[in-house]
Design a protein around this motif. Structure first.
Motif, mmCIF file in Angstrom:
data_model
loop_
_atom_site.group_PDB
_atom_site.id
_atom_site.type_symbol
_atom_site.label_atom_id
_atom_site.label_comp_id
_atom_site.label_asym_id
_atom_site.label_seq_id
_atom_site.Cartn_x
_atom_site.Cartn_y
_atom_site.Cartn_z
ATOM 1 N N THR A 297 61.854 16.456 56.184
ATOM 2 C CA THR A 297 61.099 16.301 54.948
ATOM 3 C C THR A 297 59.768 15.601 55.206
ATOM 4 O O THR A 297 58.722 16.030 54.710
ATOM 5 C CB THR A 297 61.916 15.528 53.902
ATOM 6 O OG1 THR A 297 63.150 16.215 53.671
ATOM 7 C CG2 THR A 297 61.161 15.402 52.592
ATOM 8 N N LEU A 298 59.795 14.528 55.990
ATOM 9 C CA LEU A 298 58.546 13.826 56.296
ATOM 10 C C LEU A 298 57.564 14.736 57.024
ATOM 11 O O LEU A 298 56.371 14.731 56.723
ATOM 12 C CB LEU A 298 58.823 12.572 57.128
ATOM 13 C CG LEU A 298 59.398 11.393 56.356
ATOM 14 C CD1 LEU A 298 59.813 10.278 57.313
ATOM 15 C CD2 LEU A 298 58.413 10.870 55.332
ATOM 16 N N ALA A 299 58.062 15.519 57.958
ATOM 17 C CA ALA A 299 57.186 16.449 58.679
ATOM 18 C C ALA A 299 56.584 17.473 57.715
ATOM 19 O O ALA A 299 55.392 17.775 57.780
ATOM 20 C CB ALA A 299 57.950 17.138 59.800
ATOM 21 N N ASP A 300 57.414 18.002 56.796
ATOM 22 C CA ASP A 300 56.921 18.972 55.817
ATOM 23 C C ASP A 300 55.883 18.357 54.886
ATOM 24 O O ASP A 300 54.856 18.974 54.578
ATOM 25 C CB ASP A 300 58.069 19.544 54.989
ATOM 26 C CG ASP A 300 58.913 20.547 55.755
ATOM 27 O OD1 ASP A 300 58.517 20.945 56.870
ATOM 28 O OD2 ASP A 300 59.982 20.930 55.233
ATOM 29 N N VAL A 301 56.157 17.134 54.396
ATOM 30 C CA VAL A 301 55.221 16.466 53.497
ATOM 31 C C VAL A 301 53.889 16.261 54.196
ATOM 32 O O VAL A 301 52.820 16.512 53.630
ATOM 33 C CB VAL A 301 55.794 15.115 52.998
ATOM 34 C CG1 VAL A 301 54.723 14.266 52.334
ATOM 35 C CG2 VAL A 301 56.954 15.360 52.045
ATOM 36 N N ARG A 302 53.932 15.826 55.441
ATOM 37 C CA ARG A 302 52.699 15.593 56.204
ATOM 38 C C ARG A 302 51.909 16.886 56.361
ATOM 39 O O ARG A 302 50.685 16.902 56.234
ATOM 40 C CB ARG A 302 53.023 15.005 57.575
ATOM 41 C CG ARG A 302 51.788 14.642 58.371
ATOM 42 C CD ARG A 302 52.108 13.587 59.407
ATOM 43 N NE ARG A 302 51.092 13.293 60.364
ATOM 44 C CZ ARG A 302 49.830 12.994 60.152
ATOM 45 N NH1 ARG A 302 49.351 13.001 58.929
ATOM 46 N NH2 ARG A 302 49.003 12.712 61.129
ATOM 47 N N GLU A 303 52.609 17.973 56.586
ATOM 48 C CA GLU A 303 51.955 19.272 56.766
ATOM 49 C C GLU A 303 51.328 19.779 55.465
ATOM 50 O O GLU A 303 50.279 20.411 55.479
ATOM 51 C CB GLU A 303 52.986 20.276 57.282
ATOM 52 C CG GLU A 303 52.405 21.604 57.682
ATOM 53 C CD GLU A 303 53.463 22.502 58.298
ATOM 54 O OE1 GLU A 303 53.705 23.576 57.709
ATOM 55 O OE2 GLU A 303 54.035 22.131 59.330
ATOM 56 N N GLU A 304 51.968 19.488 54.323
ATOM 57 C CA GLU A 304 51.518 20.030 53.043
ATOM 58 C C GLU A 304 50.494 19.153 52.315
ATOM 59 O O GLU A 304 49.830 19.623 51.407
ATOM 60 C CB GLU A 304 52.718 20.267 52.127
ATOM 61 C CG GLU A 304 53.610 21.382 52.619
ATOM 62 C CD GLU A 304 54.774 21.638 51.685
ATOM 63 O OE1 GLU A 304 54.688 21.274 50.493
ATOM 64 O OE2 GLU A 304 55.764 22.214 52.149
ATOM 65 N N SER A 305 50.389 17.904 52.682
ATOM 66 C CA SER A 305 49.481 17.005 51.994
ATOM 67 C C SER A 305 48.141 16.953 52.722
ATOM 68 O O SER A 305 48.083 16.960 53.940
ATOM 69 C CB SER A 305 50.072 15.589 51.935
ATOM 70 O OG SER A 305 49.124 14.696 51.393
ATOM 71 N N ALA A 306 47.079 16.860 51.959
ATOM 72 C CA ALA A 306 45.739 16.788 52.538
ATOM 73 C C ALA A 306 45.208 15.357 52.585
ATOM 74 O O ALA A 306 44.044 15.139 52.843
ATOM 75 C CB ALA A 306 44.789 17.668 51.735
ATOM 76 N N ALA A 307 46.079 14.390 52.301
ATOM 77 C CA ALA A 307 45.638 12.996 52.314
ATOM 78 C C ALA A 307 45.278 12.556 53.731
ATOM 79 O O ALA A 307 45.910 12.985 54.691
ATOM 80 C CB ALA A 307 46.744 12.093 51.759
ATOM 81 N N PRO A 308 44.286 11.693 53.869
ATOM 82 C CA PRO A 308 43.912 11.221 55.205
ATOM 83 C C PRO A 308 44.899 10.216 55.804
ATOM 84 O O PRO A 308 44.916 10.019 57.012
ATOM 85 C CB PRO A 308 42.539 10.575 55.012
ATOM 86 C CG PRO A 308 42.309 10.482 53.561
ATOM 87 C CD PRO A 308 43.319 11.321 52.850
ATOM 88 N N ARG A 309 45.729 9.562 54.970
ATOM 89 C CA ARG A 309 46.701 8.579 55.461
ATOM 90 C C ARG A 309 48.091 8.941 54.983
ATOM 91 O O ARG A 309 48.274 9.393 53.856
ATOM 92 C CB ARG A 309 46.382 7.181 54.931
ATOM 93 C CG ARG A 309 45.336 6.449 55.679
ATOM 94 C CD ARG A 309 45.139 5.037 55.142
ATOM 95 N NE ARG A 309 46.263 4.179 55.443
ATOM 96 C CZ ARG A 309 46.565 3.092 54.740
ATOM 97 N NH1 ARG A 309 45.858 2.741 53.693
ATOM 98 N NH2 ARG A 309 47.590 2.349 55.086
ATOM 99 N N TYR A 310 49.070 8.656 55.843
ATOM 100 C CA TYR A 310 50.480 8.907 55.534
ATOM 101 C C TYR A 310 51.236 7.628 55.840
ATOM 102 O O TYR A 310 51.243 7.165 56.977
ATOM 103 C CB TYR A 310 51.018 10.056 56.383
ATOM 104 C CG TYR A 310 50.221 11.318 56.188
ATOM 105 C CD1 TYR A 310 50.571 12.222 55.193
ATOM 106 C CD2 TYR A 310 49.092 11.583 56.955
ATOM 107 C CE1 TYR A 310 49.814 13.364 54.978
ATOM 108 C CE2 TYR A 310 48.339 12.722 56.756
ATOM 109 C CZ TYR A 310 48.707 13.602 55.769
ATOM 110 O OH TYR A 310 47.961 14.722 55.555
ATOM 111 N N VAL A 311 51.874 7.060 54.810
ATOM 112 C CA VAL A 311 52.582 5.794 54.968
ATOM 113 C C VAL A 311 54.030 5.978 54.536
ATOM 114 O O VAL A 311 54.306 6.503 53.449
ATOM 115 C CB VAL A 311 51.916 4.673 54.136
ATOM 116 C CG1 VAL A 311 52.696 3.367 54.253
ATOM 117 C CG2 VAL A 311 50.466 4.480 54.567
#
Length: 160
Positions: A75-89
């Motif tokens: 899920t975290l990998a998918d969220v990172r791939e789908e979000s365009a945010a510059p930071r992931y926390v």
């Protein structure tokens, strides 16, 4: 899995809580509403999607992440791939949470530190029950165990 992008915040952070971290907050709905002011997406992940759905329903929390039969690693990998945010926390509670954050490209923030920085109140230690990864333990092993249980249950149901 997918991000609900119908009304994303305008912040530069995609913020993800482990279920254990969300459970440790005194008022999860208020904390999530606050986080939405400065985050693009906010949500909860765990190895057991049913537990996340129950928590979201019981606490009035809006989860931007549509969970399926996937552990928090995927899920975290998918969220990172789908979000365009510059930071992931990733806000978590355990060393396993820290490991999954690091290996999936997230900054890890312990929930006590996140709560202190944001001004969120936390429940008493031990009041939340499990660490939020569902039955069978925590971290990657719990996700594997949950997937194994589902595979065995599905295989048995085909032979009935």
């Amino acid at each position: 899995m997918g991000i609900d992008a119908t009304d994303p915040g305008d912040g530069d952070v995609t913020l993800v809580f482990s279920l254990g971290a969300a459970r440790s907050l005194t008022d999860p709905a208020a904390a999530f509403a606050d986080a939405r002011r400065w985050s693009r997406h906010v949500g909860i992940v765990a190895n057991e999607a049913d537990e996340v759905a129950a928590f979201v329903r019981d606490h009035g929390v809006e989860n931007d992440y549509a969970l399926a039969s996937w552990d928090k690693w995927g899920t975290l990998a998918d969220v990172r791939e789908e979000s365009a945010a510059p930071r992931y926390v990733f806000v978590g509670t355990t060393r396993a949470d820290e490991r999954v954050a690091t290996e999936t490209g997230y900054e890890f923030l312990p929930v006590d530190e996140a709560a202190e920085k944001a001004g969120w109140e936390r429940s008493e230690p031990g009041a939340t029950g499990t660490d939020g990864d569902g039955p069978g333990g925590s971290g990657r092993d719990a996700g594997r165990l949950a997937r194994l249980r589902r595979a065995v249950r599905d295989a048995v149901s085909r032979f009935r």
